[in-house]
Design a protein around this motif. Sequence first.
Motif, PDB file in Angstrom:
ATOM      1  N   ALA A  58      54.847 -98.519  -0.238  1.00  0.00           N
ATOM      2  CA  ALA A  58      54.333 -97.375  -1.000  1.00  0.00           C
ATOM      3  C   ALA A  58      54.303 -96.149  -0.097  1.00  0.00           C
ATOM      4  O   ALA A  58      53.944 -96.242   1.079  1.00  0.00           O
ATOM      5  N   PRO A  59      54.696 -94.974  -0.594  1.00  0.00           N
ATOM      6  CA  PRO A  59      54.781 -93.763   0.247  1.00  0.00           C
ATOM      7  C   PRO A  59      53.500 -93.449   1.011  1.00  0.00           C
ATOM      8  O   PRO A  59      53.543 -93.104   2.190  1.00  0.00           O
ATOM      9  N   SER A  62      52.814 -95.052   4.360  1.00  0.00           N
ATOM     10  CA  SER A  62      53.594 -94.662   5.533  1.00  0.00           C
ATOM     11  C   SER A  62      52.792 -93.728   6.439  1.00  0.00           C
ATOM     12  O   SER A  62      53.207 -93.438   7.560  1.00  0.00           O
TER      13      SER A  62
END
Length: 204
Positions: A58-59, A62
Motif C-alpha cells: 500500500a502506498p 512506503s
Amino acid sequence: MPCIGASVHIFRRSPSPNSVPAASVRETVRKEVDARRATISGLLQEIAQLHTVHNTVAPINSLPPELLYIIFSYVSYSSRRNNNLLTTTHVCTLWRDVTLHAPALWTNIALQHRAGLKAFVERSKTLPLRVSYSVTRLVPKLFSPYSPRAIMATLKSIGENLDRTISLSIRVPGQLGDMVTDSVDRVHQYSRTERYEGELERRN
C-alpha cells in the motif's frame, strides 16, 4: 481420519441404537469437530498472511515509521475519545507495530471504559499521563460503560495511576451521589499537592 458423513451413515444404518456405544459416537464427533476447527484456523491464518502482503505494498506504508508516527500523533489528539488511535492498531501489522512501539502516543487518555484505560496506561509505559473522564448520563445496564458499577471501576483505575498523572479532568453525573464521593475526594485531595493541573466537576 474417519469421514463424519460416513460415520453418521453407519450410525443411522445400525440395527440397534445400542450397537454403537455412545462414547464411541462422542469421540468420533469430537475428533471431526477438532479437525474442522484446525482447518478453519489454518485458512484464517493464510487469509491474514495474504492481507499482510496486500498492505505491505500500500502506498502509505512506503513511508518511514518516523512519518507514520507523526501522522498517528495527530490521530491521537484529534479523536475526542481516542477511539481512532485504537482503530489504527487493527489496520495492519505495520501500523500496529508503529503505534505500540511509540509510548508517547498513549499518554492522552480520554476513554470511558476501564479496558481502554488499562490499554493506554500499559502502552504509555512510564510516561506522564493526561486523563480526561467525562460521563453525562447513567445507563442501568450491567455491561454498559455508563453503569454506576462501570463508572466506579474506571474511577478506581484512574486513582491507581495518579502518581503518573500530570493533568486530570473528571466529570460525573451528580445523581451518583455518595457512590463516587470516596473516589472523587481522593482525586481532589491529590490535586491539592499541586503535582498536576486538576479539574473536577459533579454534574447535577
